[in-house]
Design an enzyme around this catalytic site. Structure first.
Site, PDB file in Angstrom:
ATOM      1  N   ASP A  91       0.829  -1.206   0.000  1.00 53.18           N
ATOM      2  CA  ASP A  91       0.000   0.000   0.000  1.00 53.18           C
ATOM      3  C   ASP A  91       0.863   1.255   0.000  1.00 53.18           C
ATOM      4  OD1 ASP A  91       0.816  -0.550   2.652  1.00 53.18           O
ATOM      5  OD2 ASP A  91      -0.849   0.599   3.480  1.00 53.18           O
ATOM      6  N   GLU A 103      -2.600   8.744  -0.314  1.00 51.80           N
ATOM      7  CA  GLU A 103      -3.568   7.787   0.247  1.00 51.80           C
ATOM      8  C   GLU A 103      -4.959   8.409   0.348  1.00 51.80           C
ATOM      9  OE1 GLU A 103      -2.566   6.747   4.267  1.00 51.80           O
ATOM     10  OE2 GLU A 103      -3.712   4.876   4.176  1.00 51.80           O
ATOM     11  N   ASP A 110      -6.156  -2.666  -2.546  1.00 57.98           N
ATOM     12  CA  ASP A 110      -5.298  -1.695  -3.217  1.00 57.98           C
ATOM     13  C   ASP A 110      -4.785  -2.303  -4.526  1.00 57.98           C
ATOM     14  OD1 ASP A 110      -5.410  -1.366  -0.335  1.00 57.98           O
ATOM     15  OD2 ASP A 110      -3.915   0.221  -0.503  1.00 57.98           O
ATOM     16  N   HIS A 113       0.639   6.170  -2.270  1.00 57.11           N
ATOM     17  CA  HIS A 113      -0.341   5.097  -2.143  1.00 57.11           C
ATOM     18  C   HIS A 113      -1.021   5.020  -3.506  1.00 57.11           C
ATOM     19  CE1 HIS A 113      -1.290   3.613   1.914  1.00 57.11           C
ATOM     20  NE2 HIS A 113      -2.442   3.156   1.435  1.00 57.11           N
ATOM     21  N   ARG A 131       5.771   4.258   5.799  1.00 55.79           N
ATOM     22  CA  ARG A 131       5.476   4.128   7.227  1.00 55.79           C
ATOM     23  C   ARG A 131       5.581   2.668   7.674  1.00 55.79           C
ATOM     24  NH1 ARG A 131      -0.760   5.608   6.092  1.00 55.79           N
ATOM     25  NH2 ARG A 131      -1.499   3.515   5.604  1.00 55.79           N
ATOM     26  N   ASP A 132       5.250   2.434   8.932  1.00 56.94           N
ATOM     27  CA  ASP A 132       5.346   1.078   9.474  1.00 56.94           C
ATOM     28  C   ASP A 132       4.122   0.274   9.036  1.00 56.94           C
ATOM     29  OD1 ASP A 132       3.444   2.469  10.850  1.00 56.94           O
ATOM     30  OD2 ASP A 132       4.190   1.981  12.852  1.00 56.94           O
ATOM     31  N   GLU A 133       4.028   0.023   7.743  1.00 61.29           N
ATOM     32  CA  GLU A 133       2.902  -0.749   7.220  1.00 61.29           C
ATOM     33  C   GLU A 133       3.379  -1.534   6.001  1.00 61.29           C
ATOM     34  OE1 GLU A 133      -0.770   1.269   7.064  1.00 61.29           O
ATOM     35  OE2 GLU A 133      -1.817  -0.404   6.142  1.00 61.29           O
ATOM     36  N   TRP A 157     -11.673  -6.581  -0.636  1.00 62.76           N
ATOM     37  CA  TRP A 157     -10.299  -6.975  -0.289  1.00 62.76           C
ATOM     38  C   TRP A 157     -10.146  -8.465  -0.636  1.00 62.76           C
ATOM     39  CZ3 TRP A 157     -11.775  -2.324   0.909  1.00 62.76           C
ATOM     40  CH2 TRP A 157     -10.834  -1.345   1.205  1.00 62.76           C
TER      41      TRP A 157
HETATM   42  C1  RAM Z   1      -4.859   1.330   5.423  1.00 61.50           C
HETATM   43  C2  RAM Z   1      -4.307   1.650   4.070  1.00 61.50           C
HETATM   44  C3  RAM Z   1      -4.497   0.523   3.095  1.00 61.50           C
HETATM   45  C4  RAM Z   1      -5.904   0.008   3.127  1.00 61.50           C
HETATM   46  C5  RAM Z   1      -6.273  -0.384   4.526  1.00 61.50           C
HETATM   47  C6  RAM Z   1      -7.701  -0.851   4.664  1.00 61.50           C
HETATM   48  O1  RAM Z   1      -4.004   0.495   6.103  1.00 61.50           O
HETATM   49  O2  RAM Z   1      -4.961   2.786   3.587  1.00 61.50           O
HETATM   50  O3  RAM Z   1      -4.178   0.996   1.825  1.00 61.50           O
HETATM   51  O4  RAM Z   1      -6.079  -1.066   2.248  1.00 61.50           O
HETATM   52  O5  RAM Z   1      -6.119   0.718   5.375  1.00 61.50           O
END
Ligand code: RAM
Length: 895
Positions: free
Chosen positions: A468, A738, A481, A759, A472-474, A534
């Site tokens: 995504d 994002e 996405d 994003h 950041r920490d993700e 998703w």
């Molecule tokens: C956040 C980000 C990501 C999305 C989820 C649901 O972590 O925006 O892109 O898919 O939410």
């Protein structure tokens, strides 16, 4: 002299990769593209032959009369491990001319039994020895991470090999050296998989690196996704996959006399703590050059010899694919330097540091934006420290580039250097190597900037898996996405192999009851059940890849998982309204106007079921095709009964509600015009503007266009107030944000808790730039670009063009309107045909190549509407010209 232009096969691929080493599947897909040929000449038949490296013929497809084919599945004798196979394709065209091309692929270990190596690592008790700090030395914030490990194995070999291959992977990340030379150019290898299910290995041709006499095979290994910080869970990922990195490698050396040697990781290797004090994808990397050379070599510790999870990687690795020079370097009041690379990207900084003294520290922090005071803004990185550190040793001048981390950034703040010039800095761009396949340009510089920002979003987020965000920490492989951006991604680049690899993770993460997840690769603690839109990516992605690449393998590999997903949703929602088992239901994520959850979910349930039916049909599985086809019809009916009024109003009355219903074909024919009318009203009332989130955003322009409102789609593209695509670009964005309101003039930055500036989801408009604005699209029922629709949407632009390297060959469109005339150039690859829509005041007066279109070779008139001529063309290059002076912009009214 008569020049006979024959078709030329080119771009040969095995498993959608060029000359891959290490193919592990028993029946890989072999494909080719075509160029050349006279107008209208098409392929008629093909023949593929494969022989092993020793010359033995292992397969002959025979002459296959199939004008549509661009891919065959290997069907010869079983492939042998670690063997090169040469393959040869012969294409006969409709004139009877024959052309041919050759390529090769090489098999890997073909299963666990081929391996002998052990997983090895360092004696970790030796890591806890802490060096006494040097005088005046600051404590190092190591985030609880351990040093990267060096491993090595000296060996001698009698003669230069005829062939040498290195098969290697890590639980963690590895970088290999042979004779002091780096092996290959893969970054962050072996890449991210759910290491509990599968560990990819890579294969390198190291023939020229093995020397007669003394050699040293060496490695550095680091935590990476295996044991570093991953995702937004602040723990180290011991809880996700493993706790410390390990290496597994086999070097196979073949000599001219037929002898072979294997150097495999085992207890004969030596290990040492490396000068890399820590290296982590989120936290960053620290090189302490005082620890170079690394110190005492210890015997390696053998962990196990488990080969059961090893599979050859099916994708190209991450590579350093571009370098950026800084746009500016500014010295701040505090003495630190602020570097602007002018582009938000994923990668790292290579820095030349001068005048260092032993123990001096150079610190590089990374960020996507600057705060109101012009300083580096990092709040939106959350816990990702994204900081690289160099600690100087004896050398005063050093080139520093971290090896086992990457950051998402445009700006870097460098401290610890008195002098720093632009020439000392390089932005190293990392991403999965997906060959760029598309190009788009048009007369509006803003729209071109948007196109470029979309491409940079793709580069920055296709890092081993589709993520995504890179900062950041993700940085997780969120399924929606990927799904919403996929059509755009496929036009920008050849992502066939990349998504084939990721789909293994999507399937691997699927629960035994059929539930897909929200992220793949799966992570413990994050793998909750797939939300609508998703989880559905497990169905939508293979279907779209099949459509784009024409390879039924995408469906064959995934049909079981697709059926299991639909069955799972159905089982828990027998009333056909998807309201139970919806995971964390993100609905139309980040939409300014939310759409009711059941509407979103049920629309996706219908879509996934319908596509599963179609996939089954393509594969000739008529029982499933019928069963899911009937179920899809029932869900559509339920959708209408439950959510749609007699006036065509859909519950929630939002843009996304209408977009999903129209794009997924959920409405009875009589209600479609009403739904379109209402959608148009909503878009107009909003400005015109877009008020969707992730699930609606990619649909808005295509749906408006498909229903006669390309003008409105263009208006959305031109809009500069938020929410819009151009607002961020007018505010300095170089990638897609994002959130529509990631920054606003009134409020400044959105809440730092969730505000990525890189994003790709909202960049899904990219598809319509190619397909709508430039008019380069595949016909709805077609796969592998066999049938095209060329229908440019002019808007207020004066020209646009696009090229796309399809699986069949190059497709191109270019249109201009100048001096009252309209010109459209079209390239249709061999074996494809196109329906071309030409805007023209007088459709009867359209010309092609200077003659009336009706008389042009390869052109057949299909019909005309006021302002448009429609014709069918065969393969070749065409140039249509028309006069539309008296009815400028008639194209806008064309439906
Ligand atoms: C956040 C980000 C990501 C999305 C989820 C649901 O972590 O925006 O892109 O898919 O939410």
């Amino acid at each position: 002299m008569v020049v006979i232009v024959v078709l030329e096969p080119y771009g040969l691929r095995c498993g959608h990769r060029v000359e891959p080493l290490g193919v592990d599947e028993p029946a890989p897909a072999l494909s080719w593209r075509l160029s050349g040929g006279r107008r209208g000449v098409a392929p008629a038949a093909h023949r593929v032959r494969v022989r092993a490296q020793d010359g033995t013929h292992v397969w002959d497809s025979g002459l296959v009369t199939d004008p549509a084919a661009v891919t065959v599945t290997y069907g010869g004798t079983p492939l042998r491990p670690r063997t090169r196979y040469h393959w040869h394709v012969e294409v006969t065209d409709t004139d009877g001319e024959v052309a041919e091309a050759e390529s090769w692929f090489e098999t890997g270990m073909l299963g666990p039994s081929g391996w002998t190596a052990s997983w090895i690592t360092h004696d970790r008790s030796a890591l806890t020895v802490v060096d006494a700090p040097e005088e005046g030395e600051l404590a190092l914030a190591d985030h609880g991470l351990e040093p990267a490990i060096r491993l090595r194995r000296p060996f001698t070999t009698a003669s230069a090999p005829t062939r040498a291959r290195l098969y290697v992977t890590a639980r963690g990340l590895y970088e290999m050296e042979l004779g002091g030379v780096r092996v290959g150019d893969a970054e962050l290898a072996p890449g991210w998989t759910d290491y509990r299910d599968r560990i990819d290995y890579q294969v390198y041709d190291v023939t020229t690196l093995v020397r007669p006499g003394e050699n040293v095979l060496a490695a550095t290994i680091a935590d990476g996704w295996w044991s570093g910080f991953v995702g937004f869970d602040p723990r180290r990922s011991g809880a996700h996959y493993g706790t410390f990195p390990q290496l597994l490698a086999e070097l196979h050396i073949e000599h001219a006399d037929g002898t072979t040697e294997v150097i495999a990781t085992d207890d004969g290797w030596q290990t040492a703590r490396s000068p890399v004090r820590y290296a982590d994808l989120l936290m960053g990397e620290c090189h302490d050059l005082r620890r170079e050379p690394p110190g005492d070599w210890l015997p390696a510790q053998v962990i196990d010899a488990d080969h059961s999870l090893l599979t050859a990687s099916v994708t190209e690795p991450v590579r350093a694919l571009q370098e950026l020079a800084p746009r500016s370097v500014t010295r701040q009041a505090d003495g630190k330097h602020l570097v602007d690379f002018g582009q938000n990207f994923a990668g790292r900084v290579r820095l030349t540091a001068r005048g260092l003294t032993r123990g001096a520290r150079v610190v590089i922090r990374h960020g996507e934006a600057l705060d109101s005071g012009g300083l580096l803004y990092t709040d939106n990185l959350r816990t990702a420290a994204a900081t690289d550190v160099l600690i100087a040793g004896e050398d005063a001048d050093v080139i520093f580039e971290p090896r086992f981390t990457y950051h998402g950034f445009r700006y870097a703040e460098v401290s610890g250097l008195a002098e720093l010039e632009a020439a000392d800095l390089t932005g190293v761009v990392l991403h999965s190597d997906t060959p760029w396949a598309g190009d788009f340009a048009c007369s509006d510089p803003d729209v071109e900037r948007l196109y470029r920002a979309i491409g940079w979003g793709q580069r920055g987020n296709f890092v081993s898996v589709p993520t995504d965000c890179p900062q950041r920490d993700e940085r997780l492989g969120w399924l929606a996405d990927a799904q919403v951006f996929l059509p755009t991604a496929c036009l920008n680049a050849d992502v066939a192999a990349f998504f084939r690899g990721w789909l293994r993770e999507v399937r691997g993460a699927q629960a035994p009851d059929g539930a897909f997840t929200n992220v793949a690769p799966r992570l413990a603690g994050v793998a909750d059940e797939g939300a609508p839109g998703w989880g559905d990516a497990g169905v939508l992605v293979p279907w779209h890849l099949y459509r784009v690449y024409g390879d039924e393998g995408f469906l064959a590999d995934n049909l079981g998982a697709m059926c299991a997903w639909v069955d799972f949703v159905h089982r828990h929602n027998p009333d056909l309204v998807w309201s139970r088992r919806v995971g964390p239901h993100f609905a139309d994520w980040l939409a300014p106007t939310p759409t009711p959850r059941d509407v979103v979910a049920t629309a996706y349930f219908a879509r996934s079921t319908e596509l599963t039916a179609r996939a089954a049909e393509v594969l000739g599985r008529s029982e499933e095709a019928e069963r899911y086809g009937t179920l899809a019809a029932h869900i559509r009916k339920t959708f209408t009964e439950r959510f749609v009024g007699a006036d065509g109003r859909i519950e929630g009355d939002t843009q996304t509600a209408y977009l999903l219903a129209l794009a997924f074909d959920l409405l009875p024919a009589a209600l479609i015009p009403r739904a379109v009318e209402r959608l148009v009203e909503l878009v107009e009332q909003a400005g015109p503007g877009v008020t969707t989130g992730f699930l609606g955003v990619g649909l808005i322009a295509p749906v408006l266009d498909a229903h006669g409102h390309a003008d409105l789609a263009h208006a959305l593209l031109r809009r500069t107030d938020p929410p819009s695509w151009l607002y961020p670009l007018r505010h300095g964005a170089t990638t897609i944000w994002e959130r529509w309101d990631g920054y606003s003039d009134e409020r400044g930055f959105q809440a730092a808790a969730m505000n990525s500036f890189n994003h790709y989801a909202l960049g899904s408009i990219g598809e319509w730039l190619y397909e709508g604005v430039a008019g380069l699209a595949q016909a709805p029922g077609s796969a592998g670009y066999r049938e095209l629709v060329i229908r440019p949407r002019l808007g207020e632009l004066t020209w646009a063009r696009a090229t796309y390297e399809s699986v069949r060959g190059t497709v191109a469109t270019a249109w201009t309107r100048e001096d009252g005339g309209f010109a459209l150039e079209v390239t249709v690859p061999p074996g494809a045909t196109a329906t071309v829509h030409i805007p023209a005041a007088d459709p009867a007066a359209v010309r092609e190549g200077g003659v009336p279109a009706a008389e042009a070779a390869g052109v057949r008139i299909l019909g005309s509407e006021p302002g448009t001529l429609r014709c069918h063309v065969t393969s070749g290059d065409y140039r249509f010209t028309a006069d539309y002076r008296r009815t400028a912009d008639l194209n806008e009214e064309d439906t």
